[in-house]
Motif scaffolding. Structure first.
Motif, PDB file in Angstrom:
ATOM      1  N   ALA A  66      -5.540   6.099  18.702  1.00  0.00           N
ATOM      2  CA  ALA A  66      -4.084   5.952  18.659  1.00  0.00           C
ATOM      3  C   ALA A  66      -3.696   4.780  17.768  1.00  0.00           C
ATOM      4  O   ALA A  66      -2.796   4.885  16.927  1.00  0.00           O
ATOM      5  N   GLU A  67      -4.400   3.687  17.945  1.00  0.00           N
ATOM      6  CA  GLU A  67      -4.128   2.498  17.137  1.00  0.00           C
ATOM      7  C   GLU A  67      -4.347   2.769  15.650  1.00  0.00           C
ATOM      8  O   GLU A  67      -3.554   2.377  14.797  1.00  0.00           O
ATOM      9  N   LEU A  68      -5.426   3.492  15.348  1.00  0.00           N
ATOM     10  CA  LEU A  68      -5.748   3.761  13.943  1.00  0.00           C
ATOM     11  C   LEU A  68      -4.777   4.763  13.329  1.00  0.00           C
ATOM     12  O   LEU A  68      -4.442   4.672  12.151  1.00  0.00           O
ATOM     13  N   ASP A  69      -4.323   5.700  14.149  1.00  0.00           N
ATOM     14  CA  ASP A  69      -3.293   6.631  13.675  1.00  0.00           C
ATOM     15  C   ASP A  69      -2.036   5.849  13.305  1.00  0.00           C
ATOM     16  O   ASP A  69      -1.434   6.069  12.259  1.00  0.00           O
ATOM     17  N   ASN A  70      -1.674   4.924  14.171  1.00  0.00           N
ATOM     18  CA  ASN A  70      -0.542   4.036  13.877  1.00  0.00           C
ATOM     19  C   ASN A  70      -0.730   3.326  12.549  1.00  0.00           C
ATOM     20  O   ASN A  70       0.174   3.299  11.715  1.00  0.00           O
ATOM     21  N   ARG A  71      -1.899   2.754  12.375  1.00  0.00           N
ATOM     22  CA  ARG A  71      -2.139   1.965  11.166  1.00  0.00           C
ATOM     23  C   ARG A  71      -2.087   2.821   9.915  1.00  0.00           C
ATOM     24  O   ARG A  71      -1.508   2.422   8.895  1.00  0.00           O
ATOM     25  N   PHE A  72      -2.648   4.017   9.983  1.00  0.00           N
ATOM     26  CA  PHE A  72      -2.605   4.893   8.801  1.00  0.00           C
ATOM     27  C   PHE A  72      -1.158   5.176   8.387  1.00  0.00           C
ATOM     28  O   PHE A  72      -0.782   5.018   7.236  1.00  0.00           O
ATOM     29  N   HIS A  73      -0.376   5.592   9.374  1.00  0.00           N
ATOM     30  CA  HIS A  73       0.992   5.962   9.030  1.00  0.00           C
ATOM     31  C   HIS A  73       1.799   4.748   8.585  1.00  0.00           C
ATOM     32  O   HIS A  73       2.621   4.844   7.678  1.00  0.00           O
ATOM     33  N   THR A  74       1.549   3.614   9.211  1.00  0.00           N
ATOM     34  CA  THR A  74       2.268   2.408   8.804  1.00  0.00           C
ATOM     35  C   THR A  74       1.964   2.049   7.354  1.00  0.00           C
ATOM     36  O   THR A  74       2.870   1.739   6.572  1.00  0.00           O
ATOM     37  N   ILE A  75       0.688   2.111   6.989  1.00  0.00           N
ATOM     38  CA  ILE A  75       0.319   1.815   5.596  1.00  0.00           C
ATOM     39  C   ILE A  75       1.000   2.807   4.657  1.00  0.00           C
ATOM     40  O   ILE A  75       1.558   2.436   3.625  1.00  0.00           O
ATOM     41  N   LEU A  76       0.961   4.077   5.045  1.00  0.00           N
ATOM     42  CA  LEU A  76       1.596   5.104   4.204  1.00  0.00           C
ATOM     43  C   LEU A  76       3.079   4.782   4.005  1.00  0.00           C
ATOM     44  O   LEU A  76       3.586   4.809   2.882  1.00  0.00           O
ATOM     45  N   TYR A  77       3.756   4.447   5.113  1.00  0.00           N
ATOM     46  CA  TYR A  77       5.190   4.176   5.020  1.00  0.00           C
ATOM     47  C   TYR A  77       5.478   2.978   4.127  1.00  0.00           C
ATOM     48  O   TYR A  77       6.435   2.969   3.363  1.00  0.00           O
ATOM     49  N   GLU A  78       4.612   1.983   4.229  1.00  0.00           N
ATOM     50  CA  GLU A  78       4.854   0.766   3.450  1.00  0.00           C
ATOM     51  C   GLU A  78       4.494   0.951   1.982  1.00  0.00           C
ATOM     52  O   GLU A  78       4.927   0.177   1.132  1.00  0.00           O
ATOM     53  N   SER A  79       3.722   1.971   1.707  1.00  0.00           N
ATOM     54  CA  SER A  79       3.243   2.138   0.334  1.00  0.00           C
ATOM     55  C   SER A  79       4.203   2.941  -0.538  1.00  0.00           C
ATOM     56  O   SER A  79       3.972   3.090  -1.727  1.00  0.00           O
ATOM     57  N   CYS A  80       5.265   3.446   0.050  1.00  0.00           N
ATOM     58  CA  CYS A  80       6.151   4.324  -0.730  1.00  0.00           C
ATOM     59  C   CYS A  80       7.199   3.536  -1.500  1.00  0.00           C
ATOM     60  O   CYS A  80       7.953   4.095  -2.282  1.00  0.00           O
ATOM     61  N   ASN A  81       7.270   2.241  -1.241  1.00  0.00           N
ATOM     62  CA  ASN A  81       8.196   1.375  -1.964  1.00  0.00           C
ATOM     63  C   ASN A  81       9.661   1.709  -1.694  1.00  0.00           C
ATOM     64  O   ASN A  81      10.512   1.557  -2.547  1.00  0.00           O
TER      65      ASN A  81
END
Lengths: 226, 226
Positions: free
Chosen positions: B136-151
């Motif tokens: 669950a934690e890693l799923d959170n981290r993946f999506h968070t990184i994705l969201y932050e990477s879209c600028n």
DNA sequence: TTTGGTATAATTGTATACAATCATACCAAC
DNA sequence: GTTGGTATGATTGTATACAATTATACCAAA
């Protein structure tokens, strides 16, 4: 819940908090409060003749709307709308209005379709005569009907928020001669929905937003937001 | 104040308002507060050992999040999350995560890509061992990184909100055996982004959400929300 | 019994008082 | 002149007091 919006309206009208909220929001969107400007509770309160309490509650809401940023124990700072934000919103809306139009194919009522048709017909009339105020109002009505016809409170709420958010720049784009073109696009979207053609409706609504944005870029309407 | 210790302990992390906000939000999303239940300021305040002021401010925010409805001079009523809301959110997220992945192709940094890779690698490890909490934690981290990477602050904010909103049901879906599959989909999305292939990235992210939703339907995880 | 009204209580809306935190200015030590 | 610290003021965070509104209970009149 159309009930919810009605109640919200009542709140905004009669509670001090609602008035403060709307006032500050207007002032930010209209540029009275500049980017990074600090909003102080007592100052705003004095200006509007209320105490800190309703101002604070309004601040908390404005923060969630993304219009201000609150730093704990420090202050509230305006987060002005930037050209990049407008671009992002139009691209986001492009996807979501497409989804909305798709869903509308399955859920729109005959009454809503009829009202849409009336709105478009009226808009043709006013477009030909350059009645900008009416055009803005009719543009509002078309999109509102569309949002309400998709049978999704989540999507409806989201799209209404964004529609409000870009209100100022939308006025300009309609006044810059796109009103008639926009209305024709509305007509095609409506016809696709009436034909129950989700793919077509989605694609047209999609493109409608992209066109609106590109028109703004071409007319240089975004240059003032930097 | 009878429970000064509790108050002190939490003040280090959050303001009282933030604590109240998170707590009520949790309680609504977790089902402690049922749909249409009335939330009273003094009762909540007593329960959490705070006065009405932070409770009221939290209420105003919860209203904007759509979790409660405030009727002026009457009260605050829970607006429970429904199966239909979850469906809508996943369909909306499908479009928006696709857009996000598309934008990430142009804007992601090498550091973000590397962190994504690490997250996916770690998730493979924990998936094989059935470590649900870490998944669950890693799923959170993946999506968070994705969201932050879209600028795009607008899109990032929106997606984080929705991600939080469906937190509870997401836990269940990961625990129901989809964790490993989900992680493979993450990997493909990442690879498309690394290849700078926007169409592919968008389509994969799109489908990732649809798959997640269909899995929930198949497993009957949404039946409790009606 | 039903209806209508009034008094009372409960609850929210707003204002103010107090506490905690942060910003600033000034001064002393180096 | 620079640095560090302290006092002071400004601002926000929280609690409480008071006003306005709404809900409830009870009684009288029909």
């Amino acid at each position: 819940m159309e009930n919810r919006d009605l109640k919200q309206e009542v709140t905004d009208k009669y509670s001090l908090r609602g008035r403060v909220f709307n006032r500050i929001r207007e002032d930010i969107l209209n540029g009275k409060y500049k980017d990074h400007e600090e909003l102080k509770e007592v100052a705003i309160g004095n200006e509007l003749g209320v105490s800190r309490t309703p101002v604070r509650e309004a601040f908390r809401q404005l923060e969630l709307e993304g219009l201000i940023q609150i730093i704990p124990n420090k202050g509230a700072y305006v987060t002005g709308i930037k050209a990049k934000d407008i671009e992002d919103i139009y691209m986001i809306r492009s996807k979501l209005e497409g989804l909305c139009a798709r869903w509308a194919c399955d859920n729109i009522t005959d009454e809503q379709l009829e009202e849409m048709e009336e709105v478009i017909y009226l808009a043709e009339f006013h477009a030909a005569r350059g009645h900008m105020e009416q055009m803005a109002e009719l543009d509002n009505r078309f999109h509102t009907i569309l949002y309400e016809s998709c049978n999704s409170k989540m999507l409806e709420h989201l799209l209404k928020d964004y529609h409000q958010y870009v209100w100022r720049v939308r006025q300009q784009t309609l006044s810059s001669g796109r009103g008639a073109v926009s209305n024709v696009e509305h007509k095609y979207i409506m016809e696709a929905i009436r034909e129950k053609n989700p793919d077509k409706a989605e694609e047209l609504a999609n493109q409608h937003m992209v066109n609106a944005y590109e028109n703004m870029v071409d007319k240089g309407l975004l240059e003032m937001y930097d």
